[in-house]
Write an enzyme that holds these catalytic residues in place. Structure first.
Site, PDB file in Angstrom:
ATOM      1  N   HIS A  68       0.830  -1.031   0.106  1.00 60.11           N
ATOM      2  CA  HIS A  68       0.007   0.258  -0.002  1.00 60.11           C
ATOM      3  C   HIS A  68       0.770   1.307   0.041  1.00 60.11           C
ATOM      4  CE1 HIS A  68      -2.503  -2.887   2.287  1.00 60.11           C
ATOM      5  NE2 HIS A  68      -3.340  -2.599   1.318  1.00 60.11           N
ATOM      6  N   GLY A 107      -2.772  -2.014  -7.420  1.00 57.29           N
ATOM      7  CA  GLY A 107      -1.618  -2.748  -7.591  1.00 57.29           C
ATOM      8  C   GLY A 107      -1.704  -4.031  -8.538  1.00 57.29           C
ATOM      9  N   GLN A 124      -8.477  -7.493 -10.887  1.00 57.28           N
ATOM     10  CA  GLN A 124      -9.135  -6.126 -10.392  1.00 57.28           C
ATOM     11  C   GLN A 124      -8.676  -5.012 -11.195  1.00 57.28           C
ATOM     12  OE1 GLN A 124      -9.800  -5.129  -6.092  1.00 57.28           O
ATOM     13  NE2 GLN A 124      -7.823  -3.957  -6.395  1.00 57.28           N
TER      14      GLN A 124
HETATM   15  N1  LIG Z   1       2.062  -6.438  -2.581  1.00 57.78           N
HETATM   16  C1  LIG Z   1       1.449  -5.497  -3.241  1.00 57.78           C
HETATM   17  N2  LIG Z   1       2.122  -4.570  -3.891  1.00 57.78           N
HETATM   18  C2  LIG Z   1       1.197  -3.781  -4.668  1.00 57.78           C
HETATM   19  N3  LIG Z   1       0.238  -3.429  -4.485  1.00 57.78           N
HETATM   20  C3  LIG Z   1      -0.463  -4.039  -3.569  1.00 57.78           C
HETATM   21  C4  LIG Z   1       0.280  -5.150  -2.612  1.00 57.78           C
HETATM   22  N4  LIG Z   1      -0.797  -5.469  -2.088  1.00 57.78           N
HETATM   23  C5  LIG Z   1      -2.000  -5.018  -2.109  1.00 57.78           C
HETATM   24  N5  LIG Z   1      -1.605  -4.005  -3.160  1.00 57.78           N
HETATM   25  C6  LIG Z   1      -2.690  -3.085  -3.507  1.00 57.78           C
HETATM   26  O1  LIG Z   1      -3.239  -2.332  -2.356  1.00 57.78           O
HETATM   27  C7  LIG Z   1      -4.767  -1.892  -2.826  1.00 57.78           C
HETATM   28  C8  LIG Z   1      -5.610  -2.376  -1.659  1.00 57.78           C
HETATM   29  O2  LIG Z   1      -5.528  -3.721  -1.310  1.00 57.78           O
HETATM   30  P1  LIG Z   1      -5.793  -4.497  -0.278  1.00 57.78           P
HETATM   31  O3  LIG Z   1      -6.306  -3.371   1.022  1.00 57.78           O
HETATM   32  O4  LIG Z   1      -6.859  -5.198  -0.405  1.00 57.78           O
HETATM   33  O5  LIG Z   1      -4.600  -5.118   0.341  1.00 57.78           O
HETATM   34  P2  LIG Z   1      -4.246  -6.539   0.027  1.00 57.78           P
HETATM   35  O6  LIG Z   1      -2.902  -6.990   0.817  1.00 57.78           O
HETATM   36  O7  LIG Z   1      -4.252  -6.809  -1.494  1.00 57.78           O
HETATM   37  O8  LIG Z   1      -5.321  -7.463   0.842  1.00 57.78           O
HETATM   38  P3  LIG Z   1      -5.787  -8.743   0.652  1.00 57.78           P
HETATM   39  O9  LIG Z   1      -4.997  -9.798   1.390  1.00 57.78           O
HETATM   40  O10 LIG Z   1      -7.127  -8.805   0.582  1.00 57.78           O
HETATM   41  O11 LIG Z   1      -5.744  -9.257  -0.698  1.00 57.78           O
HETATM   42  C9  LIG Z   1      -5.003  -2.648  -4.354  1.00 57.78           C
HETATM   43  O12 LIG Z   1      -4.930  -2.014  -5.227  1.00 57.78           O
HETATM   44  C10 LIG Z   1      -3.928  -3.737  -4.143  1.00 57.78           C
HETATM   45  O13 LIG Z   1      -3.764  -4.438  -5.494  1.00 57.78           O
HETATM   46  C1  LIG Z   2     -10.007  -1.691  -4.393  1.00 60.23           C
HETATM   47  C2  LIG Z   2     -10.462  -2.123  -3.249  1.00 60.23           C
HETATM   48  C3  LIG Z   2     -10.128  -1.292  -2.117  1.00 60.23           C
HETATM   49  C4  LIG Z   2     -12.075  -1.765  -3.208  1.00 60.23           C
HETATM   50  O1  LIG Z   2     -12.339  -2.185  -2.118  1.00 60.23           O
HETATM   51  C5  LIG Z   2     -10.234  -3.629  -2.842  1.00 60.23           C
HETATM   52  O2  LIG Z   2     -10.611  -4.620  -3.793  1.00 60.23           O
HETATM   53  C6  LIG Z   2      -8.782  -3.828  -2.564  1.00 60.23           C
HETATM   54  O3  LIG Z   2      -8.207  -3.450  -1.695  1.00 60.23           O
HETATM   55  O4  LIG Z   2      -8.042  -4.383  -3.526  1.00 60.23           O
HETATM   56  N1  BAL Z   3      -7.075  -7.040  -2.748  1.00 60.98           N
HETATM   57  C1  BAL Z   3      -8.313  -7.589  -2.885  1.00 60.98           C
HETATM   58  C2  BAL Z   3      -9.413  -7.497  -1.952  1.00 60.98           C
HETATM   59  C3  BAL Z   3     -10.245  -8.849  -1.818  1.00 60.98           C
HETATM   60  O1  BAL Z   3      -9.518  -9.885  -2.070  1.00 60.98           O
HETATM   61  O2  BAL Z   3     -11.314  -9.009  -1.352  1.00 60.98           O
END
Ligand SMILES: Nc1ncnc2c1ncn2[C@@H]1O[C@H](COP(=O)(O)OP(=O)(O)OP(=O)(O)O)[C@@H](O)[C@H]1O
Ligand SMILES: CC(C)(CO)[C@@H](O)C(=O)[O-]
Ligand code: BAL
Length: 344
Positions: free
Chosen positions: A38, A155, A161
């Site tokens: 993030h 990401g 997505q």
């Molecule tokens: N390792 C990563 N590198 C770059 N972007 C990321 C990474 N992990 C998450 N993101 C991006 O951060 C944004 C918010 O994602 P989210 O809050 O769902 O976190 P997440 O770590 O992907 O959680 P989850 O465990 O639910 O997949 C999304 O656009 C996601 O693609």
């Molecule tokens: C884009 C998003 C914040 C929408 O809830 C979620 O799918 C995530 O964290 O990737």
């Molecule tokens: N980063 C994606 C969120 C989900 O798996 O719901």
């Protein structure tokens, strides 16, 4: 100082106080439990805008029945501190009631929905997570309406997505630039994810095999092999020897359309898409390129050589359960570069 908002009205008032002239707002939508992935999105938004808004909302609409909505990590105090250190201007952390998204879609949430094309939602994660991408598209549309940013950051880790949101913004003429950001990884290669917290020590150690398997396929591709069956087989064979890992899918798709590919070399650019037709001389895009040391990386001999945007080309994607935790990962295979952060 990051300002903290829980209501739409207060966030909108704040945004109105930001001088309009030369104002550039970058939005980073998240579900909280912030990590370095993030933070990389926030950092990029910081570089490209003079106001950065981070939304933190665990969106019920995108969770299926029986998924981890209740146990999803919620670490708001820590998230606020991280946003503060990262120079975020505004954090938007609404309640489900404030945003009007209290229930999962499958439980008849009663909300107007944004439905991405079935061709894009019926593949990869969409097969096992029915309604998930409608839930994502709906909430992201709401966030874009509320914040009205110039750019929104997502990401590549969630590659399906990202492709669906690019298409949505284009189809609905939403005036925002969608920016895809490379996957940030742990030193051993595991893609950072809020759900990594669910892994116990043996599972965490084994989870690194997901990226190792993708790297095996990338190595094959570096030798000029783009054939789907061979790339998928190398990933599956690698993971088959890991007892804690149950593969849901391994697929090769076009990174923008998400349609299945027989070969990486079938991922032809969409000439009408400016994201895909930037020239290799574009310094920003070229600096993202990492050499593949392959004859295919010679731009002159390669019909795909004008594809320099980081999420064009083919995407080799995995979903797997490690123990009970469902993880996803992918790499982009492109004759010019792999859009991947290397393990540190
Ligand atoms: N390792 C990563 N590198 C770059 N972007 C990321 C990474 N992990 C998450 N993101 C991006 O951060 C944004 C918010 O994602 P989210 O809050 O769902 O976190 P997440 O770590 O992907 O959680 P989850 O465990 O639910 O997949 C999304 O656009 C996601 O693609
Ligand atoms: C884009 C998003 C914040 C929408 O809830 C979620 O799918 C995530 O964290 O990737
Ligand atoms: N980063 C994606 C969120 C989900 O798996 O719901």
């Amino acid at each position: 100082m990051s300002q903290f908002f829980t209501t739409i009205a207060s966030l909108r008032s704040f945004l109105k106080t930001c001088p309009n002239k030369d104002r550039r707002v970058g939005l980073v939508p998240t579900m909280g439990a912030l990590h370095r992935g993030h933070l990389s999105l926030i950092e990029r938004a910081r570089q490209e805008n003079n106001y950065v808004v981070v939304s933190i909302f665990v969106n019920p609409l995108q969770f299926g029945v029986g998924e981890d909505l209740d146990k999803y990590p919620r670490t708001l105090d820590r998230d606020q501190q991280l946003c503060q250190s990262a120079g975020v201007d505004a954090i938007f952390a609404p309640s489900a009631q404030e945003i009007g998204a209290q229930a999962q879609l499958a439980l008849r949430s009663g909300i107007t929905q944004v439905l991405p094309p079935p061709e894009m939602t019926g593949v990869l994660c969409g097969r096992s997570r029915q309604g998930h991408f409608a839930g994502v598209a709906t909430i992201v549309t709401k966030l874009l309406q509320i914040v009205q940013p110039d750019r929104a950051y997502f990401g590549q880790k969630d590659g399906q997505q990202l492709a669906i949101l690019r298409k949505m913004v284009k189809d609905l003429n939403i005036p925002v630039e969608v920016i895809g950001c490379p996957t940030v990884r742990e030193p051993d290669g595991l893609a950072l994810s809020s759900r990594n917290q669910y892994l116990d020590t043996p599972q965490r150690e084994m989870a690194t095999a997901l990226y190792q398997a993708l790297r095996q396929a990338a190595a094959l591709f570096q030798q000029g092999i783009g054939d789907r069956d061979r790339l998928v087989a190398v990933v599956r064979n690698f993971l088959a020897t890991r007892p804690l890992i149950a593969v849901e899918y391994v697929e090769l798709v076009d990174a923008l359309s998400l349609q299945p590919l027989d070969s990486v070399f079938d991922a032809l650019p969409d000439a009408s898409d400016p994201n895909c037709t930037a020239q290799a001389s574009n310094p920003e895009a070229s600096s993202n390129a990492s050499s593949l040391n392959s004859p295919l990386s010679n731009p002159l001999s390669n019909p795909l050589s004008n594809i320099v945007h980081e999420d064009c080309g083919a995407m080799l994607a995995i979903a797997a359960r490690v123990g009970t935790t469902r993880l996803i990962d992918n790499i982009l295979l492109n004759p010019l570069f792999l859009s991947e952060s290397k393990p540190e």
